[in-house]
Motif scaffolding. Structure first.
Motif, PDB file in Angstrom:
ATOM      1  N   TRP A   1      -5.242  -0.576  -0.242  1.00  0.00           N
ATOM      2  CA  TRP A   1      -5.379  -0.456   1.105  1.00  0.00           C
ATOM      3  C   TRP A   1      -6.427  -1.260   1.779  1.00  0.00           C
ATOM      4  O   TRP A   1      -6.208  -1.674   2.855  1.00  0.00           O
ATOM      5  CB  TRP A   1      -5.674   1.102   1.177  1.00  0.00           C
ATOM      6  CG  TRP A   1      -4.525   1.932   1.156  1.00  0.00           C
ATOM      7  CD1 TRP A   1      -4.022   2.711   0.021  1.00  0.00           C
ATOM      8  CD2 TRP A   1      -3.369   2.023   2.198  1.00  0.00           C
ATOM      9  NE1 TRP A   1      -2.847   3.402   0.342  1.00  0.00           N
ATOM     10  CE2 TRP A   1      -2.423   2.986   1.827  1.00  0.00           C
ATOM     11  CE3 TRP A   1      -3.390   1.719   3.625  1.00  0.00           C
ATOM     12  CZ2 TRP A   1      -1.398   3.343   2.423  1.00  0.00           C
ATOM     13  CZ3 TRP A   1      -2.404   1.985   4.325  1.00  0.00           C
ATOM     14  CH2 TRP A   1      -1.287   2.830   3.792  1.00  0.00           C
TER      15      TRP A   1
ATOM     16  N   MET B   1       0.971   9.046  -6.208  1.00  0.00           N
ATOM     17  CA  MET B   1       1.165  10.390  -5.885  1.00  0.00           C
ATOM     18  C   MET B   1       2.094  11.129  -7.062  1.00  0.00           C
ATOM     19  O   MET B   1       2.168  12.070  -7.309  1.00  0.00           O
ATOM     20  CB  MET B   1       1.734  10.631  -4.533  1.00  0.00           C
ATOM     21  CG  MET B   1       0.541  10.385  -3.594  1.00  0.00           C
ATOM     22  SD  MET B   1       1.197  10.821  -1.814  1.00  0.00           S
ATOM     23  CE  MET B   1       2.269   9.364  -1.484  1.00  0.00           C
TER      24      MET B   1
ATOM     25  N   GLU C   1       2.399   1.416  -3.497  1.00  0.00           N
ATOM     26  CA  GLU C   1       1.511   2.237  -4.715  1.00  0.00           C
ATOM     27  C   GLU C   1       0.864   3.437  -4.351  1.00  0.00           C
ATOM     28  O   GLU C   1       0.786   4.171  -5.324  1.00  0.00           O
ATOM     29  CB  GLU C   1       0.128   1.175  -4.605  1.00  0.00           C
ATOM     30  CG  GLU C   1      -0.622   1.287  -5.979  1.00  0.00           C
ATOM     31  CD  GLU C   1      -1.637   0.348  -5.951  1.00  0.00           C
ATOM     32  OE1 GLU C   1      -2.446   0.710  -6.944  1.00  0.00           O
ATOM     33  OE2 GLU C   1      -1.578  -0.727  -5.372  1.00  0.00           O
ATOM     34  N   SER C   2       0.963   4.009  -3.170  1.00  0.00           N
ATOM     35  CA  SER C   2       0.584   5.247  -2.752  1.00  0.00           C
ATOM     36  C   SER C   2       1.641   6.379  -3.383  1.00  0.00           C
ATOM     37  O   SER C   2       1.234   7.113  -4.101  1.00  0.00           O
ATOM     38  CB  SER C   2       0.620   5.545  -1.340  1.00  0.00           C
ATOM     39  OG  SER C   2      -0.436   4.735  -0.757  1.00  0.00           O
TER      40      SER C   2
ATOM     41  N   VAL D   1      -6.226   5.465  -8.690  1.00  0.00           N
ATOM     42  CA  VAL D   1      -6.985   5.782  -7.371  1.00  0.00           C
ATOM     43  C   VAL D   1      -7.664   4.469  -6.898  1.00  0.00           C
ATOM     44  O   VAL D   1      -7.789   4.001  -5.750  1.00  0.00           O
ATOM     45  CB  VAL D   1      -7.490   6.900  -7.420  1.00  0.00           C
ATOM     46  CG1 VAL D   1      -8.283   6.905  -6.062  1.00  0.00           C
ATOM     47  CG2 VAL D   1      -6.787   8.328  -7.735  1.00  0.00           C
TER      48      VAL D   1
ATOM     49  N   ALA E   1       0.713  -1.289   0.077  1.00  0.00           N
ATOM     50  CA  ALA E   1       0.024  -0.048   0.024  1.00  0.00           C
ATOM     51  C   ALA E   1       0.757   1.200  -0.134  1.00  0.00           C
ATOM     52  O   ALA E   1       0.659   1.931  -0.823  1.00  0.00           O
ATOM     53  CB  ALA E   1      -0.872  -0.050   1.345  1.00  0.00           C
TER      54      ALA E   1
ATOM     55  N   LEU F   1      -5.112   1.912  -6.148  1.00  0.00           N
ATOM     56  CA  LEU F   1      -4.801   2.039  -4.825  1.00  0.00           C
ATOM     57  C   LEU F   1      -5.756   1.898  -3.299  1.00  0.00           C
ATOM     58  O   LEU F   1      -5.323   1.222  -2.481  1.00  0.00           O
ATOM     59  CB  LEU F   1      -4.473   3.640  -4.738  1.00  0.00           C
ATOM     60  CG  LEU F   1      -3.745   4.082  -3.457  1.00  0.00           C
ATOM     61  CD1 LEU F   1      -2.610   3.201  -3.080  1.00  0.00           C
ATOM     62  CD2 LEU F   1      -3.588   5.507  -3.415  1.00  0.00           C
TER      63      LEU F   1
END
Length: 530
Positions: free
Chosen positions: A133, A44, A39-40, A126, A36, A129
């Motif tokens: 999560w 970003m 990938e965040s 998004v 997580a 992502l």
């Protein structure tokens, strides 16, 4: 002796399957959050390399998750197979968190893992992502409910014994869920899982750096692992201290055995760094003390004494005597359900019924036990001190090693010296298995230290087994050993094959496609079968 053989073999079988299963669980807990995080960063920054990192570590996560599923399902069936009286006695309480874990957390986790693998080119950045999560959230929710169940075994709250049904029944579900022992075990266990995942990523990254392969991904992965691992290793020590403090309140005998503290320590209690326990003579052959340390850790004060093993055995004798009264009152209630006097006597004494059941090891008519039998049963409440003492110290030593390791790794990454420190990279590679050693030590301390109780103070372990023969257990133990060993070998070979292959390289246009390796499909097949 035959009965004790059944107990020992039943314990050994559950220990075998649990310890095999917990090879894979910590890595699942930690890698889910590392995925997580990676990938965040990709979402970003839009930098493709972070997507490649997430997909590569995701393949390893999928293999590990599939093995965790395969080794974990059998464990729940063992409660009915090998521990049927346990299931009858506490099924109302123990079954609730297990059912929630299966229906909510595990299916949440498994569903979103499928979307994680197959949704890369079908969802927006998004949305994918969010799926990642949710995978991490579902993974850790699974751990919550398992540890709520285990925490209740360590500190049985929110339940009473019903003399009419002859079983423990839940009276307060909130108390079971918010059990302080369960909460402390959860945060300590998941933090240990984060350490194991950080070390796993660091070791593989170090291997790539030593071989000069995938340097861009290896350096970034090491940076993430160093930061995440440092925070997690610090958390493990802090949260482990909280677990020790709660043991002072709820499991005094376990804590005294872990410290080989035979006599009550006046305030502030000293800490035995090294000792050689003599169980038969109820003393230490020698010990090296640190003044005040145990008092500060165990009571968080300098004014409270800590009871030793011998004093706790004396306390157990008194509780056994009260348990005998509870057992006698229970017999009267069973003979005459309308006997109000017997019910009142039982209501007063039932919290010590489990101590009375300890006498069942020596005679069936508990209420007629001799003083010698009471004393023997009281000393049965002392777990084996030597293995607990040294296993606990091995776990603590490794905990502090991880703090130093990740702190140094963080410094190397921050100063740009990582690639040039080949000695550290070799240490990282050879440290890969150490978190699992520490975790298995921790579970050994938690479960072995609870003996002779399967439920602390409520149900003796020898009283909870099924009516199986020694031959039944030997055959099933051998079958499980062979099956789990084969699964472990297959799993490790798949992991090693994926690691040797490494991350997928982008094509000439710089586009990275979702991995289509056999290793990934192994995880997908297991999920589909589940």
């Amino acid at each position: 002796m035959g009965e004790l053989d059944v107990v020992i073999l039943s314990r050994l079988q559950f220990a075998l399957t649990a310890m095999y299963h917990f090879i894979f669980v910590p890595l699942t807990l930690g890698l889910s959050f590392l995925l997580a995080i990676m990938e965040s960063v990709y979402v970003m920054t839009g930098r493709e390399i972070w997507r490649r990192m997430t997909m590569f570590w995701g393949v390893l996560f999928g293999i590990n998750f599939a093995l965790g599923v395969g080794t974990g399902i059998v464990m729940e069936f063992q409660f009915g197979m090998n521990w049927s009286y346990y299931s009858h006695y506490v099924g109302d309480i123990f079954g609730a968190p297990l059912a929630i874990e299966g229906l909510m957390a595990f299916f949440l986790e498994a569903t979103f893992i499928g979307l994680f693998f197959f949704g890369w080119n079908r969802m927006s950045k998004v949305k994918h992502l969010m799926v990642t999560w949710l995978v991490a959230l579902g993974t850790n929710l699974s751990a919550v409910w398992i540890l709520v169940a285990n925490g209740w075994m360590q500190n049985p709250v929110g339940a009473v014994f019903n003399p009419d049904t002859m079983r423990m029944e839940m009276t307060d579900f909130v108390a079971v869920v918010l059990n302080p022992v369960a909460q402390a075990k959860f945060v300590h266990t998941v933090a240990a899982g984060y350490v194991s995942a950080a070390m796993f990523v660091a070791a593989i990254s170090a291997w790539y750096l030593l071989r000069g392969r995938h340097l861009d991904i290896a350096k970034r992965s090491m940076a993430v692992a160093a930061s995440f691992g440092l925070a997690a290793s610090l958390s493990v020590v802090v949260l482990g201290d909280e677990s020790g403090y709660l043991s002072t309140e709820h499991q005094k005998m376990k804590l005294a055995a872990m410290e080989s503290m035979w006599e009550t320590e006046p305030a502030p209690a000293s800490f035995n760094i090294v000792a050689w326990p003599n169980q038969s003579e109820r003393r230490n052959e020698f010990a090296v003390h640190v003044p005040w340390a145990m008092g500060l850790i165990g009571t968080r004060s300098i004014s409270k004494e800590m009871p030793g093993i011998n004093a706790l055995v004396d306390s157990a004798e008194r509780r056994i005597a009260n348990g005998m009264r509870a057992y006698a009152a229970l017999e009267r209630v069973r003979a005459d359900a309308g006997d109000r006097e017997a019910r009142e006597l039982f209501a007063q004494a039932w919290p010590d019924l489990g101590y009375g059941l300890l006498l069942k090891r020596y005679r069936d008519d508990v209420q007629n036990a001799t003083q010698a039998e009471i004393e023997a049963a009281a000393f049965d409440t002392v777990p084996q001190v030597m293995p607990l003492f040294w296993t606990f110290r091995a776990m603590v030593a490794l905990g502090f090693y991880f703090i130093g390791f990740f702190a140094f790794a963080f410094w190397l990454v921050s100063t740009g010296r990582l690639e040039h420190s080949r000695r550290f990279l070799k240490v990282a590679l050879w440290s890969a298995a150490l978190p699992w050693v520490a975790i298995q030590c921790g579970w050994f301390v938690a479960e072995f230290g609870r003996q002779p109780w399967v439920i602390e103070g409520v149900l003796p372990t020898f009283y909870a087994v099924s009516g199986l023969s020694v031959l039944d257990l030997v055959i099933s133990l051998l079958v499980f050993f062979v099956l789990y060993t084969a699964l472990a070998i297959v799993g490790f070979r798949l992991l090693l094959k994926a690691i040797r292959k490494g991350p997928e390289e982008p094509d000439a246009s710089g586009v990275q496609v979702a991995p289509d390796a056999p290793e990934a499909h192994a995880g997908h097949a297991a999920l589909a079968a589940h």
